[in-house]
Design an enzyme around this catalytic site. Structure first.
Site, PDB file in Angstrom:
ATOM      1  N   ALA A  63      43.631  57.205  15.260  1.00 25.65           N
ATOM      2  CA  ALA A  63      44.822  56.941  16.064  1.00 25.65           C
ATOM      3  C   ALA A  63      45.906  56.455  15.112  1.00 25.65           C
ATOM      4  O   ALA A  63      45.616  55.959  14.016  1.00 25.65           O
ATOM      5  CB  ALA A  63      44.501  55.887  17.111  1.00 25.65           C
ATOM      6  N   GLY A 108      39.749  57.441  15.726  1.00 24.97           N
ATOM      7  CA  GLY A 108      40.011  58.421  16.782  1.00 24.97           C
ATOM      8  C   GLY A 108      39.619  59.844  16.379  1.00 24.97           C
ATOM      9  O   GLY A 108      39.367  60.688  17.244  1.00 24.97           O
ATOM     10  N   GLU A 111      36.038  60.027  17.019  1.00 21.28           N
ATOM     11  CA  GLU A 111      35.887  59.957  18.479  1.00 21.28           C
ATOM     12  C   GLU A 111      36.240  61.280  19.163  1.00 21.28           C
ATOM     13  O   GLU A 111      35.576  61.688  20.114  1.00 21.28           O
ATOM     14  CB  GLU A 111      36.755  58.813  19.016  1.00 21.28           C
ATOM     15  N   GLU A 131      37.605  50.726  12.624  1.00 16.13           N
ATOM     16  CA  GLU A 131      38.481  49.871  13.437  1.00 16.13           C
ATOM     17  C   GLU A 131      38.335  48.386  13.184  1.00 16.13           C
ATOM     18  O   GLU A 131      39.330  47.660  13.151  1.00 16.13           O
ATOM     19  CB  GLU A 131      38.273  50.163  14.933  1.00 16.13           C
TER      20      GLU A 131
HETATM   21  N1  CAA Z   1      47.705  56.395  11.264  1.00 11.71           N
HETATM   22  C1  CAA Z   1      48.927  56.593  10.764  1.00 11.71           C
HETATM   23  N2  CAA Z   1      49.174  57.150   9.571  1.00 11.71           N
HETATM   24  C2  CAA Z   1      48.115  57.535   8.850  1.00 11.71           C
HETATM   25  C3  CAA Z   1      46.797  57.368   9.301  1.00 11.71           C
HETATM   26  C4  CAA Z   1      46.612  56.773  10.592  1.00 11.71           C
HETATM   27  N3  CAA Z   1      45.395  56.612  11.134  1.00 11.71           N
HETATM   28  N4  CAA Z   1      45.958  57.833   8.371  1.00 11.71           N
HETATM   29  C5  CAA Z   1      46.711  58.281   7.362  1.00 11.71           C
HETATM   30  N5  CAA Z   1      48.028  58.102   7.640  1.00 11.71           N
HETATM   31  C6  CAA Z   1      49.165  58.455   6.821  1.00 11.71           C
HETATM   32  C7  CAA Z   1      49.368  57.441   5.691  1.00 11.71           C
HETATM   33  O1  CAA Z   1      50.053  56.284   6.148  1.00 11.71           O
HETATM   34  C8  CAA Z   1      50.178  58.258   4.709  1.00 11.71           C
HETATM   35  O2  CAA Z   1      51.514  58.292   5.142  1.00 11.71           O
HETATM   36  P1  CAA Z   1      52.718  58.189   4.066  1.00 11.71           P
HETATM   37  O3  CAA Z   1      52.554  59.399   3.192  1.00 11.71           O
HETATM   38  O4  CAA Z   1      53.937  58.219   4.922  1.00 11.71           O
HETATM   39  O5  CAA Z   1      52.502  56.918   3.327  1.00 11.71           O
HETATM   40  C9  CAA Z   1      49.603  59.660   4.877  1.00 11.71           C
HETATM   41  O6  CAA Z   1      48.940  59.664   6.141  1.00 11.71           O
HETATM   42  C10 CAA Z   1      48.579  60.000   3.812  1.00 11.71           C
HETATM   43  O7  CAA Z   1      47.598  58.983   3.823  1.00 11.71           O
HETATM   44  P2  CAA Z   1      47.146  58.199   2.501  1.00 11.71           P
HETATM   45  O8  CAA Z   1      48.254  58.130   1.518  1.00 11.71           O
HETATM   46  O9  CAA Z   1      46.537  56.908   2.946  1.00 11.71           O
HETATM   47  O10 CAA Z   1      46.040  59.196   1.955  1.00 11.71           O
HETATM   48  P3  CAA Z   1      44.765  58.842   1.085  1.00 11.71           P
HETATM   49  O11 CAA Z   1      44.199  60.133   0.620  1.00 11.71           O
HETATM   50  O12 CAA Z   1      45.103  57.818   0.052  1.00 11.71           O
HETATM   51  O13 CAA Z   1      43.736  58.158   2.100  1.00 11.71           O
HETATM   52  C11 CAA Z   1      42.550  57.936   4.187  1.00 11.71           C
HETATM   53  C12 CAA Z   1      43.200  58.903   3.170  1.00 11.71           C
HETATM   54  C13 CAA Z   1      41.303  57.287   3.536  1.00 11.71           C
HETATM   55  C14 CAA Z   1      42.119  58.753   5.387  1.00 11.71           C
HETATM   56  C15 CAA Z   1      43.565  56.854   4.575  1.00 11.71           C
HETATM   57  O14 CAA Z   1      44.779  57.472   4.957  1.00 11.71           O
HETATM   58  C16 CAA Z   1      43.116  55.981   5.704  1.00 11.71           C
HETATM   59  O15 CAA Z   1      42.278  55.114   5.523  1.00 11.71           O
HETATM   60  N6  CAA Z   1      43.690  56.197   6.922  1.00 11.71           N
HETATM   61  C17 CAA Z   1      43.409  55.393   8.057  1.00 11.71           C
HETATM   62  C18 CAA Z   1      42.040  55.675   8.632  1.00 11.71           C
HETATM   63  C19 CAA Z   1      41.751  54.766   9.767  1.00 11.71           C
HETATM   64  O16 CAA Z   1      41.640  53.563   9.630  1.00 11.71           O
HETATM   65  N7  CAA Z   1      41.586  55.343  10.976  1.00 11.71           N
HETATM   66  C20 CAA Z   1      41.296  54.598  12.181  1.00 11.71           C
HETATM   67  C21 CAA Z   1      42.559  54.255  12.898  1.00 11.71           C
HETATM   68  S1  CAA Z   1      42.289  53.135  14.224  1.00 11.71           S
HETATM   69  C22 CAA Z   1      41.754  54.096  15.517  1.00 11.71           C
HETATM   70  O17 CAA Z   1      41.560  55.272  15.404  1.00 11.71           O
HETATM   71  C23 CAA Z   1      41.589  53.345  16.802  1.00 11.71           C
HETATM   72  C24 CAA Z   1      40.917  54.076  17.875  1.00 11.71           C
HETATM   73  O18 CAA Z   1      39.722  54.157  17.928  1.00 11.71           O
HETATM   74  C25 CAA Z   1      41.678  54.637  18.970  1.00 11.71           C
END
Ligand code: CAA
Length: 274
Positions: A63, A108, A111, A131
């Site tokens: 998400a 998400g 999920e 999360e």
């Molecule tokens: N939400 C918003 N933006 C996201 C995102 C997310 N979940 N995941 C990645 N992005 C964005 C980053 O902010 C980045 O944007 P910018 O270029 O504008 O800075 C872009 O995507 C590329 O990401 P990274 O630079 O971080 O890429 P990376 O290769 O270094 O890392 C990754 C990849 C390990 C997937 C890392 O992006 C990451 O950890 N993302 C978040 C994963 C996460 O925690 N997901 C769970 C979200 S909470 C949820 O989902 C709740 C629920 O159950 C409903």
């Protein structure tokens, strides 16, 4: 649609979540567009869906953390409901849905894959429920579906530890049915990326499903899904009704007549969904 692409080839349609700049993260707009796309699937024609993410790197990275960062308790709950409603629509969609997981499937992303009937992935896929590292619980069904798919102990370990797992481990614990590697030539050069191999396999499986009697396939999905939420006594009654429902259909008559016909030269015609 800004973030959802939809492509239909015969009886198989592919939905691609296409917000590559944010690794296909699910914000409200993506969820709304996905919901609207599902409403528009032509169920008279399409017999199997594939769900994937745009690009080679990510299926869905969760998400949208930016959108969630400022939510109040009430807004958080409403955002959870929005995701849950769309994912439930996918889970109970009348026809089978195959998740082709082409990279990160986190939060998400994991999920939404679990809301699909079948999960296939590329060797580059990474699954996880990160999360608790963000100060929240999984909110789009993760606390419920992961335990049902991989068992309570493994689900609790993944969710409490927020540890991501790679494709081979996801396969080992039964989170995915198959893992696809890139194809290389004798010199080790990649001739087909893991995503290309994955999509070809997903399309092949979807076509195989689409060739079977559509009413029967739909009833199988409903019987399995509804039965899992019921006691065995109630579940077998659910099965009996859906089994009975197939009889007197054109496809049932044809499928059985075809089997019983001893003419070796016969060629099976497509099922008519009738
Ligand atoms: N939400 C918003 N933006 C996201 C995102 C997310 N979940 N995941 C990645 N992005 C964005 C980053 O902010 C980045 O944007 P910018 O270029 O504008 O800075 C872009 O995507 C590329 O990401 P990274 O630079 O971080 O890429 P990376 O290769 O270094 O890392 C990754 C990849 C390990 C997937 C890392 O992006 C990451 O950890 N993302 C978040 C994963 C996460 O925690 N997901 C769970 C979200 S909470 C949820 O989902 C709740 C629920 O159950 C409903």
């Amino acid at each position: 649609m800004e973030f959802i692409q939809y492509e239909q080839k015969g009886a198989v349609a592919t939905i691609t979540i296409a917000r590559e700049k944010a690794l296909n993260a699910l914000n409200s707009q993506v969820l709304d567009e996905l919901d609207a796309t599902l409403d528009q699937v032509d169920l008279g024609e399409v017999r199997c869906l594939i769900l994937t993410g745009a690009g080679e790197k990510s299926f869905v990275a969760g998400a949208d953390i930016g959108e969630m960062s400022t939510l109040t308790k009430e807004q958080g709950e409403a955002f959870g409901k929005k995701g849950n409603d769309v994912f439930r629509k996918l889970e109970t969609f009348p026809i089978p849905v195959i998740a082709a997981v082409n990279g990160f499937a986190l939060g998400g992303g994991c999920e939404i894959a679990m809301s699909c009937d079948i999960r296939l992935c590329s060797e580059t896929a990474v699954f996880g429920q990160p999360e608790v590292g963000l100060g929240i619980t999984p909110g789009f069904g993760g606390t419920q579906r992961l335990a049902r798919i991989v068992g309570v102990g493994m689900a609790k370990q993944m969710i409490y530890s927020a540890r991501n797992i790679k494709a081979p481990e996801a396969y080992r614990i039964g989170l995915v049915n198959e893992v696809y590697a890139a194809e290389t030539d004798a010199e080790g050069n990649v001739v087909k990326s893991a995503k290309e191999v994955l999509m070809a396999a997903a399309e092949k499986l979807a076509s195989t499903i689409a060739k079977n009697a559509p009413i029967a396939v739909r009833n199988c999905k409903k019987a399995i899904n509804d039965g899992l939420d019921a006691s065995m006594d109630d579940a077998i009654v659910i099965e009996e009704k859906l089994f009975g429902d197939c009889f007197e259909t054109e496809d049932q008559r044809y499928g059985m007549e075809f089997f019983l016909d001893k003419n070796k030269e016969k060629v099976k015609a497509p099922f008519k969904n009738a």
